[in-house]
Design an enzyme around this catalytic site. Sequence first.
Site, PDB file in Angstrom:
ATOM      1  N   THR A   1       0.803  -1.223   0.000  1.00 48.53           N
ATOM      2  CA  THR A   1       0.000   0.000   0.000  1.00 48.53           C
ATOM      3  C   THR A   1       0.836   1.273   0.000  1.00 48.53           C
ATOM      4  O   THR A   1       1.813   1.376   0.704  1.00 48.53           O
ATOM      5  CB  THR A   1      -0.882   0.039   1.259  1.00 48.53           C
ATOM      6  OG1 THR A   1      -1.537  -1.205   1.372  1.00 48.53           O
ATOM      7  CG2 THR A   1      -1.902   1.155   1.162  1.00 48.53           C
TER       8      THR A   1
ATOM      9  N   GLU B   1      11.695  -1.245   0.643  1.00 43.97           N
ATOM     10  CA  GLU B   1      12.145  -2.297   1.558  1.00 43.97           C
ATOM     11  C   GLU B   1      13.581  -2.699   1.259  1.00 43.97           C
ATOM     12  O   GLU B   1      13.909  -3.076   0.143  1.00 43.97           O
ATOM     13  CB  GLU B   1      11.205  -3.496   1.473  1.00 43.97           C
ATOM     14  CG  GLU B   1       9.903  -3.196   2.198  1.00 43.97           C
ATOM     15  CD  GLU B   1       8.794  -4.189   1.890  1.00 43.97           C
ATOM     16  OE1 GLU B   1       8.967  -5.033   1.002  1.00 43.97           O
ATOM     17  OE2 GLU B   1       7.741  -4.099   2.562  1.00 43.97           O
TER      18      GLU B   1
ATOM     19  N   ASN C   1      10.952  -9.674   2.490  1.00 37.74           N
ATOM     20  CA  ASN C   1       9.777 -10.151   1.775  1.00 37.74           C
ATOM     21  C   ASN C   1       9.639 -11.661   1.721  1.00 37.74           C
ATOM     22  O   ASN C   1       8.587 -12.184   1.382  1.00 37.74           O
ATOM     23  CB  ASN C   1       9.737  -9.549   0.374  1.00 37.74           C
ATOM     24  CG  ASN C   1       9.280  -8.121   0.441  1.00 37.74           C
ATOM     25  OD1 ASN C   1       8.171  -7.853   0.891  1.00 37.74           O
ATOM     26  ND2 ASN C   1      10.151  -7.204   0.055  1.00 37.74           N
TER      27      ASN C   1
ATOM     28  N   THR D   1       4.830 -14.761   7.807  1.00 35.30           N
ATOM     29  CA  THR D   1       4.886 -15.842   8.792  1.00 35.30           C
ATOM     30  C   THR D   1       5.801 -15.475   9.961  1.00 35.30           C
ATOM     31  O   THR D   1       6.516 -14.498   9.913  1.00 35.30           O
ATOM     32  CB  THR D   1       5.389 -17.130   8.125  1.00 35.30           C
ATOM     33  OG1 THR D   1       6.497 -16.819   7.310  1.00 35.30           O
ATOM     34  CG2 THR D   1       4.300 -17.763   7.316  1.00 35.30           C
TER      35      THR D   1
END
Lengths: 423, 423
Positions: free
Chosen positions: A210, A296, A418, A423
Amino acid sequence: MTPPITKGGTKLSTFYEVAEKKLQVLANGSVTTPKGFTAGGMHCGIKRKRKDLGWLYSEVPAEAAGVYTTNLFQAAPLIVTKESVAKEGKLQGIIVNSGKANTCTGEQGMLDAYEMRSQFTKAIGIKEHYAAVVSTGLIGDLLPMYKINSGITQIPDAMTSNAPTDFEKAILTTDTFTKNVAVQLEINGKQISIGGVAKGSGMIHPNMATMLGFITTDANIHHQDLHQALKEITNETFNCISVDGDSSTNDMVLAMANGLAGNEPLTKDHVDWSTFVDGLKFVCESLSKQIARDGEGATKLVEVQVNGVASDQAARNIAKTVISSNLVKTAIHGEDPNWGRIVVAVGYSGETLDPHQLTVAIGSVKVVNQGLPLSFNEEEAKKELEKEHVTLYIDFHQGNGKGNAWGCDLSYEYVRINASYRT
Amino acid sequence: MTPPITKGGTKLSTFYEVAEKKLQVLANGSVTTPKGFTAGGMHCGIKRKRKDLGWLYSEVPAEAAGVYTTNLFQAAPLIVTKESVAKEGKLQGIIVNSGKANTCTGEQGMLDAYEMRSQFTKAIGIKEHYAAVVSTGLIGDLLPMYKINSGITQIPDAMTSNAPTDFEKAILTTDTFTKNVAVQLEINGKQISIGGVAKGSGMIHPNMATMLGFITTDANIHHQDLHQALKEITNETFNCISVDGDSSTNDMVLAMANGLAGNEPLTKDHVDWSTFVDGLKFVCESLSKQIARDGEGATKLVEVQVNGVASDQAARNIAKTVISSNLVKTAIHGEDPNWGRIVVAVGYSGETLDPHQLTVAIGSVKVVNQGLPLSFNEEEAKKELEKEHVTLYIDFHQGNGKGNAWGCDLSYEYVRINASYRT
């Protein structure tokens, strides 16, 4: 040849330099720099520890405009926000949660988004359709409404103090820093401000995660004019990191103009229209760059400036193609002046151009001229790539079209983040 | 619901299963499996140690077809090869060097490519325009012609023995394994063979790094029919890893059909046309998967199968969008069943579809139904992702369009290789 190539240096763009002359960029500026806005944020329990519920409020209903994702899958809050803005073109409050995106959540997701809007507007005492609802985070889970509702009940008390930094924090997901900017400019001899806050740190284009942008201004402007300006500017700024058609389910940029500066209404015929548009563009471009820099795992902001092609659209397309190339991104991460990868990416952008006219420069070091490699100083080129802010210049000398795109390098860290996000 | 979703398993595609019934896949098959072809490779000195010069030869001139990159920048050898094929639609020999791409090399690059063709054809005694010239490797450097020419002089002697494995090795760059396949099929009661060899290991779509494919057959077929079949099949196979408009400067697929099997000429009206086309498709699909599996740093082959959309083109577009998503690729690398990223990528493919009809399965585990998440067994889904060959199934139940795309996961190793490729 456009000046930047011969001139080099670390300046972000020609526009930036020009705009700075007319605008005053404020230190620590944010969405509450313009008159009449307050903002805040808290931890309501969606995330483990970090802030996850933020609000933005205008003393008076503000003219509002939104630009939304074109993704086939639209988040429930985005649908509700569109309804709010469409009704009167006004917003007075925005409620944002992070941690869960409320996307792919079916009917219950829609009910939750409506409930979030309803609880928020009741709590702070504004009309229901004067509120926007925004969610960002993991796709598919239902919102923990009891936590959000419980958080909302605390907003009226919290609102007595203005805490824009808390708002900036509350909207983040994998971002590593908050993103804000504000500028002052003069319209009709009146001082007006434009502030902005953003969130976004995913791979952005060509993928997603987003991207949210919130723009506030105390300028007096009708929502239709505001929408027109926002839409065009988004195309040159936010969409040059997060592209139409390549966007996430929750992407949106919302702008609120509450008119408290008291200027004559801004329209295209207003003598200071271009000053306002430049100010808005400066804010959006600054936020776009902050998002790109926070990609990222990114260690660098990469800017691609394209000049000398048929149209601005073609220039932006080429710039976006180059900035999206994983091979270009990894070469920059490795600080390797591998110009061949830039040329190849330009070549598959799909634009029709004369390859023999191509000039490429890495910062101040020209590496390709007339489509052929130059013998250049490898050390100097490497130095340009060692900078925290790398600029690539591409020029075809075939027209006046120009455009920029922003991105970041591709690092081991990107893969780590990523490969283990959920998890 | 198409069978694969409910059925699961590790089979590559429905096409594959059907085709296998009509075809015999040969162990250790290669481009010299069809009658009358020989191939070889040597080290001529462009690379430090590994083989870097390969040749492929047909006893008799073969009908030829080529599919070439659409990149704006076209390598010199590609231009020369196009000229060769265009002249009579025949090829008898192919000379390939790896290590240097002969791209962005200007006039000298063109002269070198012509010289390479001329030296090769003189050495082996065939017509000049019966030879294709192919280069792959680093962009921008001139070819070391004295090394290549010296290598070429040794070909006539080397040609006395057939060494397809040496050819397969000589065309590689960053590939970690050689890629080959061959099938046998029956046309007019005659046994014919189709063989193939490929090279490619870059990021492929959405970026590049050269992809080369060489297909041979002893079938009797006119070059126009061969071209038509090759073009259509490339669109469904090689272009589903390395996409038109996203391709490298040197990409090409060349097919040679020397007719030594003695069948009646294959045309669209031939009773066994579809058998031949299936065989050719099988070879191209197999090579495409081998390339995808050898993606730089890849630990898995990922296949995306899309069904139930308006057209095959739409299906392939969706499949390619999903396979190109860095977020999907990293999730698969991390063996994380993060279906939200798949949904988002489907959503920005640009195809107009009813999101409420979407089914997604990771191998045999259905994770999304009617656009909403299912509660699924995380362990089972993780097991599907732990496989060396991961298949994602996407179905919109809205039409008969279907299509596949192939790719790989995105690993730390990818970043390492590409952050330090050139220097």
